[in-house]
Scaffold this active site. Structure first.
Site, short mmCIF file in Angstrom:
data_model
loop_
_atom_site.label_atom_id
_atom_site.label_comp_id
_atom_site.label_asym_id
_atom_site.label_seq_id
_atom_site.Cartn_x
_atom_site.Cartn_y
_atom_site.Cartn_z
N GLY A 244 0.83 -1.21 0.00
CA GLY A 244 0.00 0.00 0.00
C GLY A 244 0.86 1.25 0.00
O GLY A 244 0.68 2.14 -0.81
N ASN A 656 9.25 -7.78 16.72
CA ASN A 656 9.78 -8.90 15.95
C ASN A 656 10.95 -8.38 15.10
O ASN A 656 10.75 -7.81 14.02
CB ASN A 656 8.69 -9.49 15.05
N LYS A 658 13.05 -9.66 13.13
CA LYS A 658 13.17 -10.14 11.75
C LYS A 658 12.29 -9.29 10.82
O LYS A 658 12.72 -8.86 9.74
CB LYS A 658 12.73 -11.60 11.68
N GLU A 730 7.87 3.48 8.58
CA GLU A 730 8.20 4.58 7.68
C GLU A 730 9.58 5.19 7.90
O GLU A 730 10.18 5.72 6.97
CB GLU A 730 7.14 5.67 7.80
N1 MCN Z 1 7.22 -3.64 14.31
C1 MCN Z 1 7.91 -4.24 15.36
N2 MCN Z 1 8.26 -3.51 16.46
C2 MCN Z 1 7.86 -2.23 16.59
C3 MCN Z 1 7.09 -1.62 15.56
C4 MCN Z 1 6.78 -2.36 14.43
O1 MCN Z 1 8.23 -5.43 15.26
N3 MCN Z 1 8.20 -1.54 17.66
C5 MCN Z 1 7.04 -4.37 13.04
C6 MCN Z 1 5.82 -5.26 12.99
O2 MCN Z 1 6.09 -6.36 12.13
C7 MCN Z 1 4.78 -4.34 12.33
C8 MCN Z 1 5.62 -3.54 11.36
O3 MCN Z 1 6.91 -3.43 11.98
O4 MCN Z 1 3.80 -5.10 11.67
C9 MCN Z 1 5.09 -2.14 11.04
O5 MCN Z 1 4.62 -1.53 12.21
P1 MCN Z 1 4.31 0.04 12.32
O6 MCN Z 1 5.55 0.81 12.27
O7 MCN Z 1 3.39 0.24 13.47
O8 MCN Z 1 3.51 0.40 10.97
P2 MCN Z 1 2.02 0.00 10.57
O9 MCN Z 1 1.71 -1.35 11.02
O10 MCN Z 1 1.09 1.12 10.90
O11 MCN Z 1 2.18 -0.13 8.98
C10 MCN Z 1 2.13 0.98 8.14
C11 MCN Z 1 3.51 1.39 7.65
C12 MCN Z 1 3.35 2.46 6.66
S1 MCN Z 1 2.59 3.86 7.19
C13 MCN Z 1 3.73 2.29 5.35
S2 MCN Z 1 3.59 3.59 4.27
C14 MCN Z 1 4.28 1.04 4.93
C15 MCN Z 1 4.87 0.27 6.02
O12 MCN Z 1 4.16 0.24 7.12
N4 MCN Z 1 3.77 0.37 3.89
C16 MCN Z 1 4.15 -0.94 3.69
N5 MCN Z 1 5.48 -0.88 5.70
C17 MCN Z 1 5.05 -1.58 4.60
N6 MCN Z 1 5.47 -2.84 4.40
C18 MCN Z 1 4.96 -3.54 3.35
N7 MCN Z 1 5.38 -4.81 3.16
N8 MCN Z 1 4.05 -2.99 2.50
C19 MCN Z 1 3.64 -1.72 2.64
O13 MCN Z 1 2.74 -1.21 1.82
MO1 MOS Z 2 1.97 5.26 5.35
S1 MOS Z 2 2.46 6.59 3.88
O1 MOS Z 2 1.38 6.52 6.43
O2 MOS Z 2 0.52 4.57 4.75
#
Ligand code: MCN
Ligand code: MOS
Length: 763
Positions: A244, A656, A658, A730
């Site tokens: 996305g 996680n 990985k 991000e």
């Molecule tokens: N995570 C973790 N420990 C943390 C935070 C996160 O292990 N402290 C890991 C987890 O596996 C979690 C992932 O990182 O599922 C992402 O977490 P987070 O930073 O909270 O982001 P969101 O789940 O809200 O995902 C959205 C973010 C955004 S905004 C974009 S843009 C983006 C991204 O994630 N688009 C992606 N990563 C992407 N990854 C894939 N494969 N595809 C997209 O479209």
């Molecule tokens: Mo991420 S650009 O905030 O979906």
């Protein structure tokens, strides 16, 4: 709902929070069992195709549909003349005009590539063939083609993005060392592997939409409002998404068109947006320009930052790509002034693309800070450490945690920064010039209400249920890990159900806010389920654990029993049977539900209204990183290769590692594309995007991607989230492009201030 078959890879310890569990849904994806939105085969389904405008601005005078109507298989044609009966929906922030008609196929054309007609036919091929036969007669008006168009104007200052403290102009004027330069970034696009599209089906007044979504509830609400339906009449289903990156957060015009067609025809409709049409169905990152003036003393201590930025927006809405977003939080400075404008252009409304705002902002400030370092003759690492911000000068609040210093020093150590020679052009490897550069990045911690349900079934299996989205970032996996840890159940015994707007409401998978927000809810629900089971086990007359004399019980290996292991332990299914329970179900919200009404919660799940920004509490909360890039530049040809990247991150606790490493690497790879390749090219005669396909819009491929080493320097930050993590998704892209631009300068002495750094600019 799609049940995910779980498989275990690696050690038992992988399955808990902080473990390196492989993708929970990996097997179903690689074996082709994961069904994506355009793969649901529905009985009696027909296909829609879009016709997009070929002018940048004007009016549709007439549409000649005769040839298309006569084409084989054609069932229906929709044009701006049709009243689609829709009403404008609530925007992202919860505002909605009264009874304003919504026209997804407008008569007024506002950009080249805007959808203006649609054809529905028996097959996709017939629909696209007929779409080609439609003739549109326009009355063209003058248009603004880009930020640099002489008719573009100065735009509007966004007051909410203006930030000032001290007296920046006076301090800059008085500073002994000054640099001032303009930095530019072009329009960039998401180009997710899975294009946009949907399958829409009506059953009476109930609408089901299969569409890739970063926010099932938010999109369902939009569809409901367009059609004037109660929310519960719309269901958006999105268990798997092929990427996305910010493009799939909202329901868009083509979705409205497909849903209208399905209703009018009384048959399910599938609309697959073509790859070229994708580029103008949802805008990418806006083109930006910004001027940064830095004043410092001879020791490199910053005295002032004056920042003036602008981004393009469309002609009917202000969408800012905030060029000042990172500028204000990266360095210690007593005098600061930042202003951002939006300038209307005849283009599709720009949108969020990985690291919105922070990304172009970091490009400006992180290039400028290295320009200052060369001006003073100081190592850019030393300059950054000298101006380290001990608190947030913008909000005046302490950081919840900020290990950017460790990111800089440990990153430098791993990279071998101390072996650098300062003079541009002074390092080489045979015929290539070698350059090293740094770029820091940041992204705020954002939180939003999110709910999850834990269900323990009679057969002992545990279900984790939420509308939260996994678009590849790892939601399935980390939810399973959290439930597994709390309930002492191996991940193979857990099913995770996600991506359906009918399931408990969740934050958007956007703004890097989902993991922190939803894990809080899963953890709370799992703890509550465990407590309830303990209560029943100790008190129920039929419980085999009633007479243990214990005041609590432990959960491990899918069993529960007394702490002092006397052998009296029972599997969850044995316990459920003994207790006569068919299931046990607990719902929790990550934020304190007592303070919000049910209506507030619902609103929060469907708009950004309930979202808490990084300074909502007592702290200023952000993720941080420092990228170290090495480039090799061919002296004769000017070609730039990124040969090595080392990046160190503070994202708090990693749920996680990985998956996090993969998130970071993915962001860094996108950053390489941004630095060297990506750029939407607009034909200045008609506003048409010329490279609207994957052949001409260049993205990094394997051969562009070097060795990338990622390092975590974060520590758990419980101010930022319930389990101590900060956002990960991000921050990885933020700061990569300036690190590469800085490395190119170090290699060649050539400062390229507008992205991408193409061959023509190097010569
Ligand atoms: N995570 C973790 N420990 C943390 C935070 C996160 O292990 N402290 C890991 C987890 O596996 C979690 C992932 O990182 O599922 C992402 O977490 P987070 O930073 O909270 O982001 P969101 O789940 O809200 O995902 C959205 C973010 C955004 S905004 C974009 S843009 C983006 C991204 O994630 N688009 C992606 N990563 C992407 N990854 C894939 N494969 N595809 C997209 O479209
Ligand atoms: Mo991420 S650009 O905030 O979906």
């Amino acid at each position: 709902m799609t049940a995910i078959e779980t498989r275990k890879h690696g050690d038992a310890s992988d399955g808990v929070v902080g473990g390196r569990q492989s993708r929970f849904e990996g097997i179903v994806k690689v074996t082709g069992q994961a069904t994506y939105a355009l793969e649901y085969a529905l009985e009696d389904m027909v296909h829609a195709a879009l016709v997009q405008s070929t002018i940048a601005a004007g009016r549709v005078l007439a549409v000649d549909t005769a040839a298309a109507k006569a084409a084989p298989g054609v069932l229906m044609i929709l044009t701006p003349e049709d009243d689609l009966g829709l009403t404008v929906a609530t925007d992202w922030y919860g505002n909605r005009p009264d009874n304003e008609p919504y026209r997804p196929l407008p008569r007024e054309v506002r950009f080249n590539g805007e959808s203006i007609c649609a054809v529905v036919a028996q097959t996709r091929e017939q629909a696209s063939e007929a779409a080609r036969l439609i003739k549109v007669i326009y009355q063209e008006t003058s248009a603004v083609m880009s930020l640099d168009d002489p008719h573009a104007g100065e735009g509007t200052v966004m007051d909410n993005l203006t930030s000032k403290w001290g007296d920046a102009d006076a301090a800059f004027a008085a500073a002994p060392v000054k640099i001032k330069a303009e930095y530019r970034t072009p329009r960039e696009f998401h180009v997710a592997m899975e294009p946009h599209g949907l399958t829409a089906k009506w059953d009476g007044d109930t609408l089901t939409i299969w569409e890739p979504s970063q926010w099932a509830q938010g999109m369902a609400r939009t569809y409901a409002e367009w059609f004037g339906l109660p929310d519960e009449n719309v269901r958006v289903i999105s268990p798997f998404i092929g990427g996305g990156f910010g493009s799939k957060g909202a329901a868009l015009a083509y979705g409205a068109v497909a849903a209208v067609a399905a209703r009018k025809l009384g048959r399910p409709v599938r609309l697959a947006v073509t790859r070229p049409q994708n580029f103008t169905s949802y805008g990418g990152r806006a083109a930006t320009r910004q001027t940064i003036a830095l004043g410092a003393n001879g020791d490199g201590i910053l005295q002032a930052i004056v920042h003036r930025g602008a981004s393009e927006t469309c002609v009917y809405m202000d969408y800012p790509e905030q060029t000042g977003a990172a500028t204000a939080v990266l360095y210690k400075v007593e005098n600061f002034s930042s202003e951002h404008r939006v300038i209307p252009v005849n283009t599709v409304t720009p949108g969020a693309l990985r690291g919105p705002g922070k990304n172009p902002s970091a490009y400006g400030i992180e290039c400028a800070i290295e320009e200052l370092a060369y001006e003073i003759g100081m190592d850019p690492l030393e300059l950054r450490l000298k101006n380290y911000a001990d608190h947030d000068y913008q909000s005046g609040k302490p950081w919840s945690s900020r290990r950017l210093r460790e990111a800089l020093t440990e990153g430098a150590e791993a990279f071998g920064w101390s072996r650098r020679s300062h003079q541009p052009g002074s390092m080489r490897d045979g015929k290539t010039l070698v350059g090293w550069g740094i770029g820091c990045g940041t992204f705020p911690v954002i939180r939003a209400p999110s709910a999850a349900m834990i269900r323990i079934l009679a057969n002992g299996r545990v279900e984790v249920v939420s509308s939260a989205i996994d678009m590849g970032q790892g939601t399935y996996t980390i939810l399973a890990q959290t439930a597994s840890e709390v309930l002492g159940v191996p991940v193979e015994q857990i099913d995770v159900h996600l991506g359906d707007s009918r399931l408990p409401g969740s934050a958007i998978a956007g703004g890097s806010m989902l993991a922190g927000s939803i894990l809080g809810a899963v953890h709370k629900a799992a703890v509550a389920a465990r407590d309830e089971l303990i209560g029943l086990a100790l008190n129920d007359v039929n419980s085999p654990l009633r007479d243990t004399g214990a005041n609590t019980l432990v959960f491990a290996d899918g069993r529960m029993g007394a702490a002092r292991g006397d052998g009296n332990s029972h599997s969850l299914s044995e316990m459920m049977k003994a207790l006569g329970r068919d299931h046990l179900e607990i719902l929790r919200n990550t934020l304190d539900d007592a303070t919000q009404s049910a209506a507030d919660h619902k609103r929060a799940w469907t708009t950004l209204a309930g979202v808490q920004g990084p300074t909502a509490g007592d702290y200023s909360m952000h993720s941080w990183c420092a990228h170290f890039a090495e480039v090799k530049v061919d002296e004769d040809l000017g070609t730039v290769r990124v040969s090595r990247i080392v990046s160190a991150f503070d994202c708090g606790r990693l749920y996680n590692p990985k998956l996090v490493e993969s998130q970071w690497r993915g962001g860094i790879i996108m950053g390489i594309g941004q630095a060297l390749l990506e750029e939407g090219l607009v034909d200045q005669r008609n506003g048409r995007l010329m490279n609207n396909n994957v052949g001409d819009y260049l993205l990094p491929t394997n051969s562009d991607v070097p060795d990338i080493q990622v390092i975590s320097v974060g520590v758990p930050d419980v101010n930022a989230s319930a389990l101590g993590g900060k956002g990960v998704g991000e921050v990885g892209i933020v700061g990569v492009a300036p690190a590469i631009a800085n490395a190119v300068f170090h290699a060649t002495g050539k400062r390229i201030r507008d992205l991408p750094i193409t061959l023509e600019k190097m010569l």
